[in-house]
Design an enzyme around this catalytic site. Structure first.
Site, short mmCIF file in Angstrom:
data_model
loop_
_atom_site.label_atom_id
_atom_site.label_comp_id
_atom_site.label_asym_id
_atom_site.label_seq_id
_atom_site.Cartn_x
_atom_site.Cartn_y
_atom_site.Cartn_z
N TYR A 1 0.83 -1.21 0.00
CA TYR A 1 0.00 0.00 0.00
C TYR A 1 0.86 1.26 0.00
CZ TYR A 1 -4.43 -2.33 1.20
OH TYR A 1 -5.57 -3.09 1.19
N ASP B 1 -2.46 -18.67 0.33
CA ASP B 1 -3.51 -19.41 -0.40
C ASP B 1 -4.08 -20.52 0.48
OD1 ASP B 1 -0.98 -20.56 -0.61
OD2 ASP B 1 -1.15 -21.06 -2.74
N LYS C 1 3.64 -15.27 1.69
CA LYS C 1 3.74 -15.98 0.40
C LYS C 1 5.23 -16.21 0.15
CE LYS C 1 1.95 -17.70 -3.34
NZ LYS C 1 1.26 -18.99 -3.30
N ASP D 1 -11.68 -9.79 5.49
CA ASP D 1 -13.06 -9.86 4.97
C ASP D 1 -13.54 -11.31 4.98
OD1 ASP D 1 -13.04 -7.14 4.52
OD2 ASP D 1 -13.92 -7.31 2.51
N ASP E 1 -5.96 -7.41 4.41
CA ASP E 1 -7.17 -6.79 3.87
C ASP E 1 -8.11 -7.87 3.36
OD1 ASP E 1 -8.93 -4.83 2.83
OD2 ASP E 1 -8.07 -5.18 0.85
C1 IPM Z 1 -10.06 -1.95 4.85
C2 IPM Z 1 -10.33 -1.29 3.54
C3 IPM Z 1 -9.18 -0.37 3.18
C4 IPM Z 1 -7.88 -1.14 3.22
C5 IPM Z 1 -9.35 0.32 1.82
C6 IPM Z 1 -10.58 1.22 1.82
C7 IPM Z 1 -8.14 1.08 1.38
O1 IPM Z 1 -10.58 -2.25 2.56
O2 IPM Z 1 -9.85 -1.21 5.84
O3 IPM Z 1 -10.08 -3.18 4.91
O4 IPM Z 1 -7.62 -1.99 2.38
O5 IPM Z 1 -7.10 -0.90 4.16
MG MG Z 2 -10.73 -4.22 3.33
#
Ligand code: IPM
Ligand code: MG
Length: 358
Positions: free
Chosen positions: A142, A223, A191, A251, A247
């Protein structure tokens, strides 16, 4: 004890849910005999509307005198057109940068009463899902060199993944310290079969582990980790990883709980100072309607009590109240199921707070 907390609701449903978070803190104060005083701070679109910037310099100064930040969410569709420097997300990015909040804690656990909301099968859930994902928040791809250039096939773009030993060490230490308070297991995800930055990550985490002989360390390729999260999530206690893998995996881990409206988080610096916020965004489609789920924010208050203020009993009281309100059948729209009672944001706040006891 006396604590000073900056309250930063931000935009959209951030305002609705943080209101309930503050009521939960007040209730903890009453029940356990603490005094919370608040600094109300604007950030994001709310601050742009009032002052033309996403966060004011004087707010940073005020926060420096406080114990921990309670944050809602920032952003909104009408704000997307603003120039980059004035985007509401810059307010949050500035807080992360100013306070060097490099360790992002994203817990995922399944509340027993919400297990039917989880996409996982009962036989998988039964083994237990209680994961603390710790993601580096200020390094890696990032923040590496990036750009566009003319390559041998014409225009190309690049983003560099770069980690220093210092960056890996500090986030790994946090992971091991937190594992010591939990089930004493760290799975470091990388990885290393393809990336040099991952090989340094692996070597460095192995070094850090030597200072924590009680904690079991496993390395896992990303993976394989993605597969295990879906098929065998009970293998994870603390999952430590980079910004990009974190990230994606956070999720995946989060969705196992059934709703983004249940997920809390923290972002900490070296000295343990941190920002506590629900994972969800501003949800402009339901902003101001009073129907958002405040439980992610109330759970973030629980993390704040435990980590920032070192009040584990108070944090447990929050966790018990959330479990109880769910068990008693109260649900906001995102977690509603037939046979339960649909409630508003404020009602969910009230019913949860009533259940906070010693
Ligand atoms: C998160 C979000 C952010 C990230 C985005 C909006 C840049 O997806 O906080 O998970 O990847 O850090
Ligand atoms: Mg995210």
């Amino acid at each position: 004890m006396d604590f000073k907390i900056p309250i930063i609701p931000g935009d959209g449903i951030g305002v609705d849910v943080v209101r309930e978070g503050v009521r939960a803190l007040d209730r903890i104060g009453e029940v356990f005999g603490h005094t919370f005083t608040y600094e109300h701070i604007l950030c994001g679109g709310a601050c742009i509307d009032a002052h033309g910037v996403p966060l004011q310099d004087e707010s940073i100064e005020k926060i420096k005198e406080c114990d921990a930040i309670l944050f809602g969410a920032v952003g909104g569709p009408k704000l997307d057109a603003l120039p980059k420097e004035q985007r509401p997300e810059r307010g949050l990015a500035r807080l992360r940068r100013e306070f060097n909040l490099f360790a992002n804690l994203r817990p995922s656990k399944i509340y027993p009463d919400l297990k039917d909301k989880s996409p996982l099968k009962d036989r998988i859930i039964e083994k237990g899902v209680d994961i603390m994902l710790i993601r580096d928040l200020t390094g890696g791809i990032y923040f590496g060199n990036k750009g566009r250039r003319e390559g041998k096939n014409g225009l190309e773009a690049y983003d560099e993944e770069c980690y220093s030993v210092m960056e890996i060490t500090r986030v790994a230490k946090k992971a091991f310290e937190i594992a010591m308070q939990r089930r004493k297991s760290v799975t470091s995800v990388d990885k290393a079969n393809a990336l040099e930055a991952s090989r340094l990550w692996r070597d460095t985490v192995t070094e850090v582990a030597k200072d924590y002989p009680e904690v079991e360390l496993k390395h896992m390729l990303v993976d394989k980790a993605a597969m295990e999260l879906a098929c065998n999530p009970s293998v994870f206690d603390v999952l430590l990883t980079t910004s990009i893998f974190g990230d994606i995996l956070s999720d995946e881990a989060g969705v196992t709980t059934g709703s983004v409206g249940m997920l809390a988080s923290a972002a900490l610096n070296e000295s343990g100072f941190g920002l506590y916020e629900p994972i969800h965004g501003t949800a402009p489609d339901i902003a101001g309607m009073g129907i958002a789920n405040p439980l992610a924010t109330i759970a973030s208050v629980g993390m704040l009590l435990e980590i920032a203020l070192n009040l584990p009993e108070e944090a447990k009281a929050i966790d018990r109240a959330i479990n109880k309100v769910l068990h008693d059948g109260y649900r906001t729209g995102d977690i509603y199921m037939e046979g339960t009672t649909k409630v508003t944001t404020e009602e969910m706040g009230t019913y949860t707070i009533e259940r906070i006891t010693k």
